[in-house]
Each structure stands twice: as structure tokens, then as C-alpha cells.
Design a protein around this motif. Structure first.
Motif, mmCIF file in Angstrom:
data_model
loop_
_atom_site.group_PDB
_atom_site.id
_atom_site.type_symbol
_atom_site.label_atom_id
_atom_site.label_comp_id
_atom_site.label_asym_id
_atom_site.label_seq_id
_atom_site.Cartn_x
_atom_site.Cartn_y
_atom_site.Cartn_z
ATOM 1 N N ARG A 72 0.834 -1.208 0.000
ATOM 2 C CA ARG A 72 0.000 0.000 0.000
ATOM 3 C C ARG A 72 0.864 1.251 0.000
ATOM 4 N NH1 ARG A 72 -4.538 -2.337 3.930
ATOM 5 N NH2 ARG A 72 -5.956 -3.063 2.324
ATOM 6 N N GLN A 73 1.909 1.256 0.812
ATOM 7 C CA GLN A 73 2.794 2.414 0.883
ATOM 8 C C GLN A 73 3.501 2.653 -0.451
ATOM 9 O OE1 GLN A 73 5.307 1.496 4.209
ATOM 10 N NE2 GLN A 73 3.831 2.268 5.719
ATOM 11 N N SER A 74 3.985 1.597 -1.079
ATOM 12 C CA SER A 74 4.656 1.773 -2.374
ATOM 13 C C SER A 74 3.663 2.181 -3.441
ATOM 14 C CB SER A 74 5.410 0.505 -2.783
ATOM 15 O OG SER A 74 4.513 -0.536 -3.099
ATOM 16 N N GLY A 75 2.410 1.736 -3.342
ATOM 17 C CA GLY A 75 1.371 2.160 -4.274
ATOM 18 C C GLY A 75 1.038 3.622 -4.109
ATOM 19 N N GLU A 76 1.022 4.079 -2.866
ATOM 20 C CA GLU A 76 0.768 5.495 -2.598
ATOM 21 C C GLU A 76 1.915 6.343 -3.110
ATOM 22 O OE1 GLU A 76 0.138 5.628 1.616
ATOM 23 O OE2 GLU A 76 -1.789 4.576 1.478
ATOM 24 N N ALA A 77 3.140 5.834 -2.999
ATOM 25 C CA ALA A 77 4.300 6.592 -3.463
ATOM 26 C C ALA A 77 4.293 6.741 -4.988
ATOM 27 C CB ALA A 77 5.586 5.909 -3.012
ATOM 28 N N THR A 78 3.836 5.709 -5.695
ATOM 29 C CA THR A 78 3.815 5.788 -7.161
ATOM 30 C C THR A 78 2.645 6.615 -7.667
ATOM 31 O OG1 THR A 78 2.648 3.668 -7.295
ATOM 32 C CG2 THR A 78 5.040 3.617 -7.513
ATOM 33 N N GLU A 79 1.588 6.745 -6.861
ATOM 34 C CA GLU A 79 0.439 7.552 -7.274
ATOM 35 C C GLU A 79 0.735 9.042 -7.143
ATOM 36 O OE1 GLU A 79 -2.935 6.299 -4.994
ATOM 37 O OE2 GLU A 79 -3.009 4.341 -5.952
#
Length: 132
Positions: free
Chosen positions: A124-131
Motif C-alpha cells: 500500500r505504501q509503495s502504491g501510494e508513493a507511485t500515485e
């Protein structure tokens, strides 16, 4: 990475031996796995020759006793096999695979659930960073 074939169950046993013990001769592999499997030396030799032809193992033939080593690591092989399985059985759906594994098979231990929770948080954290 070139697309290597998924190893058969007997090839996977040999690969596991190579992963845990490192490059080995046929005799060394035979001594480590044949007791459980009741396999002859020549059976292991033939299997490893086939694996070499498929590109699953490399062979150093600079010595009299040829030494074999796995071409790919355990993690990469597991990833390829899981992706193939998920595609064939679950139509590529990771969530269906996970739901089946956690809901229908043996119950997950608390440590396993904690590892899964940690992985989900990281994803989730890496997904938020890429968004962003």
C-alpha cells in the motif's frame, strides 16, 4: 531472464538440493536425495543431463567430475512457477489465489498472518508513493 521451463517435481528436488548446498556433482546430489526417493545414480545423472539441456542447470566440465549449479535462484523459480499456476488456475487473479490459500486450506499461523499484514502495508505504501 530467458523464459525457462517450469521444473518438474523431480527436477525441483534436484534444484532444492543445489540451492541449499551450492554447486554439486551428480554423486553429491545423489547422496543427498536418493535415500528418500530410492533413485539410482544413473537416474539422477540422466535427470541432471535433461535439466542441463533445458537450461535449468549449468555444468562445469573443467574437472573430471562435472559440477552442476542452478541457473536461477529459488525465489525467481518460485515466482515463475507461482505466476504460471496463478494464470492457469486462477485466471491471473492474485486475490482469488490468496483467498483460496487463506480461506480454504489449513489455517494460517499468527506469524504468517503478521507477515502478510506487513507485506500488505508495504504494498500500500509503495502504491501510494507511485500515485503521487
Amino acid at each position: 531472464m530467458n523464459e525457462l521451463p517450469a521444473p518438474t517435481p523431480s527436477e525441483l528436488k534436484i534444484l532444492k538440493c543445489l540451492w541449499s548446498h551450492g554447486p554439486s556433482t551428480v554423486r553429491e546430489v545423489h547422496e543427498r536425495i536418493a535415500a528418500d526417493q530410492h533413485l539410482s545414480y544413473t537416474t539422477i545423472l540422466k535427470q541432471m543431463q535433461i535439466m542441463h539441456a533445458k537450461g535449468l542447470v549449468e555444468r562445469d566440465d573443467s574437472q573430471r567430475a562435472h559440477v552442476f549449479r542452478a541457473v536461477t535462484g529459488e525465489d525467481e523459480t518460485q515466482r515463475v512457477m507461482l505466476d504460471d499456476f496463478m494464470t492457469r488456475v486462477y485466471e491471473g487473479s492474485a486475490s482469488r489465489l490468496v483467498m483460496q490459500a487463506l480461506g480454504m486450506s489449513r489455517p494460517a499461523r499468527p506469524e504468517e498472518l503478521a507477515e502478510i499484514d506487513s507485506l500488505i502495508r508495504k504494498l500500500r505504501q509503495s502504491g501510494e508513493a507511485t500515485e503521487s
